[in-house]
Design a protein around this motif. Structure first.
Motif, PDB file in Angstrom:
ATOM      1  N   SER A  49       0.689  -1.235   0.074  1.00  0.00           N
ATOM      2  CA  SER A  49      -0.069   0.075  -0.170  1.00  0.00           C
ATOM      3  C   SER A  49       0.790   1.311  -0.160  1.00  0.00           C
ATOM      4  N   HIS A  50       0.603   2.304  -0.824  1.00  0.00           N
ATOM      5  CA  HIS A  50       1.272   3.477  -0.835  1.00  0.00           C
ATOM      6  C   HIS A  50       0.379   4.668  -0.393  1.00  0.00           C
ATOM      7  N   THR A  51      -0.476   4.266   0.205  1.00  0.00           N
ATOM      8  CA  THR A  51      -1.638   5.272   0.642  1.00  0.00           C
ATOM      9  C   THR A  51      -1.078   6.195   1.675  1.00  0.00           C
ATOM     10  N   HIS A  52      -0.152   5.588   2.622  1.00  0.00           N
ATOM     11  CA  HIS A  52       0.481   6.417   3.629  1.00  0.00           C
ATOM     12  C   HIS A  52       1.831   7.068   3.269  1.00  0.00           C
ATOM     13  N   THR A  53       2.167   7.086   2.069  1.00  0.00           N
ATOM     14  CA  THR A  53       3.578   7.691   1.701  1.00  0.00           C
ATOM     15  C   THR A  53       3.541   9.293   2.215  1.00  0.00           C
ATOM     16  N   PRO A  54       4.504   9.496   2.944  1.00  0.00           N
ATOM     17  CA  PRO A  54       4.649  10.817   3.496  1.00  0.00           C
ATOM     18  C   PRO A  54       4.534  11.861   1.983  1.00  0.00           C
ATOM     19  N   ARG A  55       3.951  12.873   2.432  1.00  0.00           N
ATOM     20  CA  ARG A  55       3.934  13.948   1.462  1.00  0.00           C
ATOM     21  C   ARG A  55       5.228  14.510   0.602  1.00  0.00           C
ATOM     22  N   THR A  56       6.231  14.676   1.517  1.00  0.00           N
ATOM     23  CA  THR A  56       7.427  15.243   1.016  1.00  0.00           C
ATOM     24  C   THR A  56       8.115  14.159   0.234  1.00  0.00           C
ATOM     25  N   ARG A  57       7.812  12.777   0.660  1.00  0.00           N
ATOM     26  CA  ARG A  57       8.501  11.784  -0.219  1.00  0.00           C
ATOM     27  C   ARG A  57       7.804  11.845  -1.540  1.00  0.00           C
ATOM     28  N   ARG A  58       6.490  11.943  -1.690  1.00  0.00           N
ATOM     29  CA  ARG A  58       5.725  12.027  -2.932  1.00  0.00           C
ATOM     30  C   ARG A  58       6.074  13.151  -3.915  1.00  0.00           C
ATOM     31  N   ILE A  59       6.451  14.306  -3.196  1.00  0.00           N
ATOM     32  CA  ILE A  59       6.834  15.648  -3.805  1.00  0.00           C
ATOM     33  C   ILE A  59       8.152  15.305  -4.528  1.00  0.00           C
ATOM     34  N   ALA A  60       9.160  14.737  -3.568  1.00  0.00           N
ATOM     35  CA  ALA A  60      10.536  14.398  -4.160  1.00  0.00           C
ATOM     36  C   ALA A  60      10.599  13.517  -5.126  1.00  0.00           C
ATOM     37  N   GLU A  61       9.801  12.462  -5.176  1.00  0.00           N
ATOM     38  CA  GLU A  61       9.657  11.391  -6.374  1.00  0.00           C
ATOM     39  C   GLU A  61       9.172  11.916  -7.472  1.00  0.00           C
ATOM     40  N   SER A  62       8.204  12.950  -7.523  1.00  0.00           N
ATOM     41  CA  SER A  62       7.569  13.420  -8.605  1.00  0.00           C
ATOM     42  C   SER A  62       8.654  14.387  -9.160  1.00  0.00           C
ATOM     43  N   LEU A  63       9.336  15.209  -8.552  1.00  0.00           N
ATOM     44  CA  LEU A  63      10.284  16.137  -8.961  1.00  0.00           C
ATOM     45  C   LEU A  63      11.510  15.419  -9.592  1.00  0.00           C
ATOM     46  N   GLY A  64      11.971  14.502  -8.836  1.00  0.00           N
ATOM     47  CA  GLY A  64      12.946  13.694  -9.347  1.00  0.00           C
ATOM     48  C   GLY A  64      12.674  13.100 -10.835  1.00  0.00           C
ATOM     49  N   ARG A  65      11.425  12.567 -11.207  1.00  0.00           N
ATOM     50  CA  ARG A  65      10.870  12.115 -12.363  1.00  0.00           C
ATOM     51  C   ARG A  65      11.050  13.172 -13.472  1.00  0.00           C
ATOM     52  N   LYS A  66      10.422  14.471 -13.076  1.00  0.00           N
ATOM     53  CA  LYS A  66      10.470  15.593 -13.951  1.00  0.00           C
ATOM     54  C   LYS A  66      11.833  15.968 -14.284  1.00  0.00           C
ATOM     55  N   ALA A  67      12.832  16.021 -13.444  1.00  0.00           N
ATOM     56  CA  ALA A  67      14.009  16.261 -13.647  1.00  0.00           C
ATOM     57  C   ALA A  67      14.847  15.428 -14.491  1.00  0.00           C
ATOM     58  N   LEU A  68      14.670  14.254 -14.477  1.00  0.00           N
ATOM     59  CA  LEU A  68      15.042  13.235 -15.380  1.00  0.00           C
ATOM     60  C   LEU A  68      14.634  13.249 -16.755  1.00  0.00           C
ATOM     61  N   TYR A  69      13.390  13.561 -16.815  1.00  0.00           N
ATOM     62  CA  TYR A  69      12.750  13.688 -18.283  1.00  0.00           C
ATOM     63  C   TYR A  69      13.325  15.019 -19.137  1.00  0.00           C
ATOM     64  N   VAL A  70      13.380  16.135 -18.005  1.00  0.00           N
ATOM     65  CA  VAL A  70      14.117  17.184 -18.899  1.00  0.00           C
ATOM     66  C   VAL A  70      15.456  17.083 -19.085  1.00  0.00           C
ATOM     67  N   GLY A  71      16.260  16.431 -18.307  1.00  0.00           N
ATOM     68  CA  GLY A  71      17.521  16.090 -18.741  1.00  0.00           C
ATOM     69  C   GLY A  71      17.786  15.351 -20.027  1.00  0.00           C
ATOM     70  N   ILE A  72      16.904  14.196 -20.131  1.00  0.00           N
ATOM     71  CA  ILE A  72      16.823  13.248 -21.497  1.00  0.00           C
ATOM     72  C   ILE A  72      16.409  14.136 -22.324  1.00  0.00           C
ATOM     73  N   THR A  73      15.475  15.111 -22.091  1.00  0.00           N
ATOM     74  CA  THR A  73      15.175  15.897 -23.445  1.00  0.00           C
ATOM     75  C   THR A  73      16.074  16.544 -23.888  1.00  0.00           C
ATOM     76  N   ALA A  74      16.853  17.431 -22.974  1.00  0.00           N
ATOM     77  CA  ALA A  74      17.911  18.222 -23.257  1.00  0.00           C
ATOM     78  C   ALA A  74      18.990  17.404 -24.119  1.00  0.00           C
ATOM     79  N   ALA A  75      19.304  16.329 -23.507  1.00  0.00           N
ATOM     80  CA  ALA A  75      20.450  15.864 -24.219  1.00  0.00           C
ATOM     81  C   ALA A  75      20.083  15.134 -25.645  1.00  0.00           C
ATOM     82  N   LEU A  76      18.799  15.194 -25.893  1.00  0.00           N
ATOM     83  CA  LEU A  76      18.398  14.753 -27.288  1.00  0.00           C
ATOM     84  C   LEU A  76      18.189  16.088 -28.141  1.00  0.00           C
ATOM     85  N   VAL A  77      17.530  16.963 -27.844  1.00  0.00           N
ATOM     86  CA  VAL A  77      17.346  18.147 -28.379  1.00  0.00           C
ATOM     87  C   VAL A  77      18.350  19.214 -28.755  1.00  0.00           C
TER      88      VAL A  77
END
Length: 291
Positions: free
Chosen positions: A96-124
């Motif tokens: 169950s992931h319903t009790h994941t701390p809010r700070t951890r969810r925000i950090a995971e979301s930012l990490g995924r977005k940063a990874l996406y931006v880095g891959i896009t920049a490396a290609l473009v």
């Protein structure tokens, strides 16, 4: 002299295999006779009595065979089956992931977005600089004719240019653009339809298996060699040509759909204790196992 109380204590201490062997010998049956009645290979019956569970595949399949053997001999395995070291059927664990701390969810979301931006920049970025250098080289643009303008006729050299004497232009083929001075020929952009490739026909009499649940199978060739003996996961399929399979054993048969030449085969005549056993002829048809 051994009294009845001692005999009962010995029976209670005996394992599943020992109880089944004692009951079989008391009934005067051989391993071959038990295998014929249960529609099991003699090696499987012997492995059950010797408690060699690892030779028989998945724990759910082994427990089903033990219960079938016990019903045949009218033996109550009782606690012996529960204490047997067969291996428990463990259901999948749900996290169950319903009790994941809010700070951890925000950090995971930012990490995924940063990874996406880095891959896009490396290609473009490399692509941008490469194409920019190509266009900055100053290569002249090709001269092309408009597809919407019909050019005027070109006057013939050495003669007066007039509407009366100018030869009529030849009719252009369908889909082509009329030629103009200093303009290259532009081919038609109309797509030419291509015939679709015909799918390869399935071999006549093919035997197809569709698994809607996990099933332990034992498939042998007509010469007795093993074709496949494994636990097949839900969602997988198998296909066999005529003459490739001689005998088939399907555990958890209710979760297996068998088709022969595109027709669904009814497994109920060959099924016992949710285990189906049948033979396959050279033309792919299914028949009961001969005793």
């Amino acid at each position: 002299m051994i009294d009845d109380q001692t005999v009962n204590a010995l029976d209670a201490a005996a394992g599943c295999g020992a109880r089944l062997r004692q009951a079989r010998e008391a009934a005067g049956l051989t391993l071959e006779e038990v295998g014929q009645q249960l529609r099991m290979p003699m090696q499987v019956v012997k492995s059950l009595e010797d408690e060699q569970w690892e030779r028989l595949g998945a724990p759910v399949f082994v427990r089903g065979q033990l219960r079938s053997y016990a019903r045949l001999l009218k033996v109550d395995l009782g606690d012996a089956l529960e204490q047997a070291r067969i291996g428990a059927v463990v259901p999948p664990q749900l996290v169950s992931h319903t009790h994941t701390p809010r700070t951890r969810r925000i950090a995971e979301s930012l990490g995924r977005k940063a990874l996406y931006v880095g891959i896009t920049a490396a290609l473009v970025v490399p692509t941008y600089f490469t194409t920019r250098g190509f266009f900055d080289a100053g290569s002249p643009a090709p001269s092309t004719a408009s597809l919407d303008v019909i050019p005027a006729a070109v006057p013939v050299a050495g003669g007066p240019a007039s509407a009366d004497t100018a030869p009529a232009p030849a009719a252009a083929p369908a889909g082509a653009v009329p030629a103009t001075p200093n303009a290259p020929y532009v081919a038609s952009l109309t797509a030419v339809p291509r015939p679709a490739a015909a799918a390869a026909p399935a071999p006549a009499g093919a035997l197809n298996l569709q698994f809607t649940g996990d099933s332990w199978v034992d498939i042998t060739a007509p010469d007795g060699s093993s074709v496949e003996k494994a636990l097949i996961k839900s969602g997988e399929t198998r296909s066999f040509s005529p003459g490739q399979v001689g005998r088939m054993v399907l555990g958890n048969a209710s979760a297996v759909e068998v088709q022969q030449a595109g027709t669904i085969v009814d497994l109920s005549p060959y099924q016992r204790a949710n285990v189906a056993r049948f033979t396959v002829s050279s033309d792919g048809s299914v028949a009961p196992v001969s005793h």
